[in-house]
Design an enzyme around this catalytic site. Structure first.
Site, PDB file in Angstrom:
ATOM      1  N   SER A 163      -0.440 -10.432  -1.642  1.00 62.15           N
ATOM      2  CA  SER A 163      -1.179  -9.945  -2.800  1.00 62.15           C
ATOM      3  C   SER A 163      -0.592 -10.621  -4.037  1.00 62.15           C
ATOM      4  CB  SER A 163      -0.994  -8.425  -2.907  1.00 62.15           C
ATOM      5  OG  SER A 163      -1.435  -7.949  -4.162  1.00 62.15           O
ATOM      6  N   TYR A 176       3.695  -0.650  -2.024  1.00 61.89           N
ATOM      7  CA  TYR A 176       2.830  -1.823  -1.806  1.00 61.89           C
ATOM      8  C   TYR A 176       3.561  -3.090  -2.254  1.00 61.89           C
ATOM      9  CZ  TYR A 176      -1.663  -4.428  -1.911  1.00 61.89           C
ATOM     10  OH  TYR A 176      -2.692  -5.309  -1.701  1.00 61.89           O
TER      11      TYR A 176
END
Ligand SMILES: NC(=O)c1ccc[n+]([C@@H]2O[C@H](COP(=O)([O-])OP(=O)(O)OC[C@H]3O[C@@H](n4cnc5c(N)ncnc54)[C@H](O)[C@@H]3O)[C@@H](O)[C@H]2O)c1
Length: 277
Positions: A163, A176
């Site tokens: 990401s 995350y």
């Protein structure tokens, strides 16, 4: 498409087989379709069920069936099964059955992932473990279930989805961030050791992509931003607009194809400049 030496056209990954995790919808489905458009057959898995703690709507069996329908409409073959990337033995089973049916394995897209956002003090050990197990151990499982097939076939390309938050931590996204920075490390580690076997391993780092994850992630994000003004603007894209999943699939396609033959261990941001400042 590319023009072959004899003047005929061929897909950019013609004759190859790709294994894709999280293929029921979003970026995973887009990867399946983009690779199929360019001549690949597909082995697809998805949990197609809720994951504990995730607040946005889960993918379903019907979503995975729709991926199958759309790949077959492109005249490509697809083997699709429900499996959890946290379960290494289940992944091995799907991959082995898919390779037995489709004959080989050349491309792996470790795309499945979840996000659960909240301020740091609200994270519980259970939530942190769920995210790490899915996003980080899940991609490790994906490589462990597939690498020997690529090696047996003389090489291949593995693309792991991290990401923008695997290059630049995002606020209220602690677990995350941990998991996606970890994916960057998994990528470089496998890339080093698999290079001699002609297996390339790269990570992709999407910015905001218009999928069910991004659409339903954190309803009160704006309030949290207002309470933390110093964090405002951290994840701003330079290029205005909303990214569609296919933009990430185009990068995955390039990394999957022989066009990127000398690219390995690389972290490729597709984020409109978000992580560059
Ligand atoms: N959407 C974004 O803005 C964005 C940005 C950067 C990175 N990403 C990453 O891109 C990847 C794809 O996400 P998306 O945007 O398509 O979201 P999505 O929620 O639409 O798709 C993710 C898919 O992964 C599947 N999945 C989740 N947990 C699983 C498990 N344990 N086993 C098997 N399948 C599982 C889901 O069922 C779903 O079909 C994820 O790794 C995500 O973290 C997304």
């Amino acid at each position: 498409m590319v023009i072959k030496e004899d003047g005929t056209m061929a897909g950019r990954v013609e004759g190859k087989v790709a294994f894709i995790t999280g293929a029921a919808r979003g970026q995973g489905r887009a990867h399946a379709l983009r690779l199929a458009e360019e001549g690949a057959d597909i082995i697809a898995v998805d949990i197609a069920a809720p994951v504990e703690g995730v607040v946005y709507a889960p993918a379903t069996k019907e979503d995975l069936d729709e991926t199958v329908r759309q790949v077959e409409a492109l005249d490509r073959r697809i083997v699709a099964e429900i499996a959890d990337v946290r379960d290494l033995e289940a992944l091995k089973g799907v991959v082995d059955r898919g390779v037995a049916q489709l004959g080989r394995l050349d491309i792996v897209a470790g795309n499945a992932g979840i996000d659960i956002m909240m301020p740091w003090h609200q994270f519980t050990p259970e939530i942190v473990r769920t995210i790490i197990d899915t996003n980080l151990i899940g991609v490790w499982n994906t490589v462990m279930a597939t690498a020997h097939h690529l090696i047996d076939g003389g090489g291949g390309s593995i693309i792991l989805t991290s990401s923008a938050n695997g290059l630049k931590a995002g606020p209220f996204n602690l677990a995350y961030n941990m998991s996606k920075y970890g994916v960057t490390g998994v990528t470089k580690s496998f890339a080093m050791e698999l290079a001699k076997d002609h297996v390339r391993v790269n990570s992709v780092h999407p910015g905001g992509v218009d999928t069910p994850m991004a659409q339903g992630l954190m309803p009160d994000f704006d309030t949290l931003k207002d309470d933390n003004p110093n964090l405002l603007g951290m994840m701003t894209q330079w290029i205005p607009g909303v990214m569609e999943p296919r933009e990430i699939s185009n990068a995955v396609l390039w990394l999957a194809s022989d066009e990127s033959a000398w690219v390995t261990g690389h972290a490729l941001a597709i984020d409109g400049g978000m992580t560059q400042y």
